[in-house]
Design an enzyme around this catalytic site. Sequence first.
Site, PDB file in Angstrom:
ATOM      1  CD1 TRP A  71      -2.262  -1.958   0.265  1.00 55.08           C
ATOM      2  CD2 TRP A  71      -3.009  -1.192   2.239  1.00 55.08           C
ATOM      3  NE1 TRP A  71      -3.343  -2.718   0.619  1.00 55.08           N
ATOM      4  CE2 TRP A  71      -3.827  -2.274   1.827  1.00 55.08           C
ATOM      5  CE3 TRP A  71      -3.302  -0.562   3.453  1.00 55.08           C
ATOM      6  CZ2 TRP A  71      -4.913  -2.727   2.595  1.00 55.08           C
ATOM      7  CZ3 TRP A  71      -4.370  -1.019   4.220  1.00 55.08           C
ATOM      8  CH2 TRP A  71      -5.172  -2.084   3.791  1.00 55.08           C
ATOM      9  CE  LYS A  72       4.617   1.368  -4.237  1.00 55.85           C
ATOM     10  NZ  LYS A  72       5.328   1.847  -5.417  1.00 55.85           N
ATOM     11  CD  GLU A  89       8.622  -4.596  -6.489  1.00 57.89           C
ATOM     12  OE1 GLU A  89       7.403  -4.659  -6.663  1.00 57.89           O
ATOM     13  OE2 GLU A  89       9.150  -3.799  -5.703  1.00 57.89           O
ATOM     14  N   GLY A 105       1.777  -2.694  -6.266  1.00 59.29           N
ATOM     15  CA  GLY A 105       1.684  -1.372  -5.660  1.00 59.29           C
ATOM     16  C   GLY A 105       0.329  -0.745  -5.938  1.00 59.29           C
ATOM     17  N   GLY A 106       0.268   0.117  -6.952  1.00 58.65           N
ATOM     18  CA  GLY A 106      -0.938   0.896  -7.243  1.00 58.65           C
ATOM     19  C   GLY A 106      -2.222   0.082  -7.275  1.00 58.65           C
ATOM     20  CG  HIS A 145       9.765  -1.068  -2.546  1.00 57.22           C
ATOM     21  ND1 HIS A 145       9.876   0.116  -3.224  1.00 57.22           N
ATOM     22  CD2 HIS A 145       8.729  -1.732  -3.109  1.00 57.22           C
ATOM     23  CE1 HIS A 145       8.937   0.168  -4.159  1.00 57.22           C
ATOM     24  NE2 HIS A 145       8.231  -0.935  -4.111  1.00 57.22           N
TER      25      HIS A 145
HETATM   26  C1  PEP Z   1       5.800  -1.697  -6.016  1.00 53.82           C
HETATM   27  O1  PEP Z   1       5.998  -0.573  -5.612  1.00 53.82           O
HETATM   28  O2  PEP Z   1       6.238  -2.675  -5.383  1.00 53.82           O
HETATM   29  C2  PEP Z   1       5.060  -1.858  -7.256  1.00 53.82           C
HETATM   30  C3  PEP Z   1       5.172  -2.992  -7.911  1.00 53.82           C
HETATM   31  O3  PEP Z   1       4.321  -0.792  -7.670  1.00 53.82           O
HETATM   32  P1  PEP Z   1       3.318  -0.731  -8.924  1.00 53.82           P
HETATM   33  O4  PEP Z   1       2.513  -2.002  -8.908  1.00 53.82           O
HETATM   34  O5  PEP Z   1       2.470   0.472  -8.667  1.00 53.82           O
HETATM   35  O6  PEP Z   1       4.159  -0.618 -10.130  1.00 53.82           O
END
Ligand code: PEP
Length: 249
Positions: free
Chosen positions: A10-11, A166, A233-234, A94
Amino acid sequence: MRKKIVAGNWKMNKTLQEGVELAKTVNRQVEDNGVIVILCTPFIHLSEVNNVITKDSLFLGAQNCASETSGAFTGEVSVDMIKSTGSEYVIIGHSERRSYYHEDDAQLNKKTKLALAAGLTPIFCCGEVLAERQANNHMKVVKTQIENGLFDLSPEDFAKVVIAYEPVWAIGTGVNATSDQAQEMHKAIRELVAEKYGTQVANNTSILYGGSCKPSNAKELFANPDVDGGLIGGASLNASDFMGIVNAF
Ligand code: PEP
C-alpha cells in the site's frame, strides 16, 4: 512445491479507516484456494488490519523494518514490534527504500537477518533501473543485489525468504516488464539460487514479479514457469483490481 503469492504494497496511502475498509473488502473476497494473499500496510495500520483478517490465506506484512533491534532510534519500527502486531511478512529493500533512503546491500542484509530471527518472512526486493537495463547490465545488478543481500544466509534461513523482482523502470510507471523479460530474469534468479543452495531450495523459492502489474497483464505474467506471483503497488489500493490480480492464477 513453492507457494503462489500475491502481496499488496500500500506504500504511504490510506488513512487508518480507509485501510481497514479496504482490508475488510479483500478479506471478504479472498478464497482459500491455495494462493497466499498478503497486505503490506503502513505500520500504524498493522494491528487494526490484523483484527479484520479471518481468512486462512490472507496474511499481514510491513513495508520495512529497522536495522536495529531496539533502543534510541527515533521514528523506527523494530522487527519484534512488527511481529507483535500479527504480521508474518516484511518487505525488505524495496527500490523506494534503496533510492530515497539510501538503504544499501549491507543494511538490507542486516534487516533480512533480523526479520528472520524475529520469525518474519522477508520479501526481499531486487531490480535494475532503466539505465542499467539499457546498458545490458540488468542481470549483473540483480545478481549482485541478491548475492550481497542474501547469500550469507544458512540454507535453512534462505529457504524462508521470498524474492521479488521489481524492475525499477516498471514500478508505478504503467509500463510492465514483458512476460519474456520477467521470465528471463526469474529463471536467472532461480539458477543463481540453485548454484548457491541447490536445486531443491531453488525450486521451492517463490519469486514474485512487481512493476505495473494489473488485472489485464497478471494472467500472462503469472503463466510463466518461474513467476510465482506478484508484488503489487498501485493496483493493491483498489479491492477489485487487487482481487482481479489474485484471481489471475
Ligand atoms: C511496487 O511498488 O512494489 C510496485 C510494484 O508498484 P506498482 O505495482 O504500482 O508498479
